[in-house]
Design an enzyme around this catalytic site. Structure first.
Site: not given
Length: 354
Positions: A185, A200, A272, A275, A314
RNA sequence: GGAGAGGUGCCAGAGUGGUCGAAUGGGUCUCACUGCUAAUGAGUUGACCUGGGAAACCGGGUCCGAGGGUUCAAAUCCCUCCCUCUCCGCCA
């Protein structure tokens, strides 16, 4: 303006129209309106509602993972930056082994019902369009211009298009797929905010679980995917909460999404790590995936659902913080040891050199 | 992506054109003192390349994020890039 241009423009505009949120999704105007529906900690187990009582974390757990990582020689962000730039991680030694172990652990956990897939990492434009990642989020994807290929931002992209243009038999549904891939990303415009350490990244590894269902199977599958992701977190012994995303925070393609966030004692942040989304027929229409009803013989669009189970960078961060001992070493959770040559802890530097 | 602040020796941190390989503090190591430890005092301590020497050691060169430039002279000024931090925005 030429008709062809107009047509392309019209198509582009239509492709940018987001999905309709589910009626069950909470209505909201910002991420602050997301609803915490439950949470879990190893101390108290599953708890309903949004009143979270965080476990007590000791001082030695309140160290950010990037410090632990360089202290133990298991994370080398400096050299990763030298090689590829900032926001690319490099794990070393037992840190790399731990990262790998997480994927093995997850893939095995899903092997009871999911077909394991190792999909391509680079995909065509059409493949990116199918999931809704294009044309709207062009800026966020890495693109190989010369070959007109995109680096996948998630395994959802190739897995969704696996059955592109196919008509499935109803009796074969639901189809359950899982894949371990790197995800890329660009995180355009994300420099400088909550980007320290592994928060991130431009590249990270993730195990994805994904399903094709009939419309009537979708709700049950959504719960199944969610509970699979939760089970992994519980197995790892990490404190987490479940968010029901409100209409403002819902992704472009999703009708309803539950986010799982892990508590990071070293940073004090909820991160997070998964998802879990239901897309209705939004992606199926774009990818043209249908099924023939066994009863009526009618052809309908399938529904797609997917979830991360889980995103490792993470998790890695939260793990080393949560399991850090007062002597600086990091205990390996029981469930991972069989994937780590039965090593039960990452030794502190002092201990290993003594 | 925008705005701002920074990147100096093992660490922290001064230094804004020559007297700077670089103050100061911490740490390191050595010695002294002290039942031991600790504390204290004195001293010591950068890296790389290279010449001489058996060695201790003596000499030369380069290095203050990287690369260019200005200047007789640069850690200090200019340009490009990289990285770090803070705030805003973004986060499929």
């Amino acid at each position: 303006m030429k008709a062809g241009n107009l047509e392309a423009e019209r198509r582009d505009s239509l492709l940018k129209i987001p999905n309709m949120p589910s009626e069950d999704a909470p209505v909201g105007v910002s991420e602050a309106d997301n609803v915490v529906i439950r949470w879990w900690s190893p101390q108290v187990g599953p708890q309903n509602g949004s009143e979270i009582k965080l476990p007590e974390f000791a001082d030695h757990q309140k160290r950010p993972h990037w410090e632990i990582g360089s202290e133990l020689g298991i994370l080398d962000l400096e050299r990763a930056a030298k090689i590829s730039g900032s926001m690319f991680p490099m794990f070393r030694g037992l840190g790399a082994t731990l990262e790998r172990a997480l994927s093995y652990f997850a893939l095995d956990a899903h092997s009871d019902a999911f077909e394991e897939i190792k999909p391509p990492t680079f995909v065509r434009t059409a493949t990116m369009i199918s999931t809704g990642h294009l044309p709207k989020f062009e800026e966020d994807a890495y693109r190989l211009e010369r070959d007109d290929l995109y680096a996948i931002p998630t395994a959802e992209v190739p897995l969704t298009s696996l059955a592109k243009d196919e008509i499935l038999r109803e009796e074969d549904l639901p189809v359950r797929l899982t894949a371990y891939t790197s995800c890329f990303r660009r995180e355009a415009g994300s420099a400088g905010r909550d980007t320290r350490g592994l928060l991130r990244l431009h590249e990270f590894d993730k195990v994805e679980i994904l399903a094709y269902t009939t419309p009537s199977q979708a709700a049950a599958m959504h719960s199944e995917l969610l509970s699979r992701a939760e089970n992994l977190l519980q197995g790892l012994g990490l404190t987490y909460r479940v968010l029901d995303l409100c209409t403002a925070d819902l992704g472009n393609s999703s009708k309803r999404t539950f986010d799982l966030e892990c508590y990071s004692p070293g940073t004090g942040l909820w991160l997070e790590v998964s998802s879990v989304s239901w897309f209705g027929d939004y992606q199926a229409r774009r990818a043209n995936i249908r099924f023939r009803s066994a009863e009526t013989g009618q052809i309908e669009f399938i529904h797609t659902l997917n979830g991360s189970a889980l995103a490792w960078a993470r998790i890695w961060a939260v793990l080393v913080e949560t399991y850090r001992q007062s002597d600086g070493s990091v205990i390996i959770p029981e469930v991972l040891r069989r994937y780590m040559r039965d090593i039960d802890r990452i030794p502190s530097k002092q201990a290993s050199s003594a």
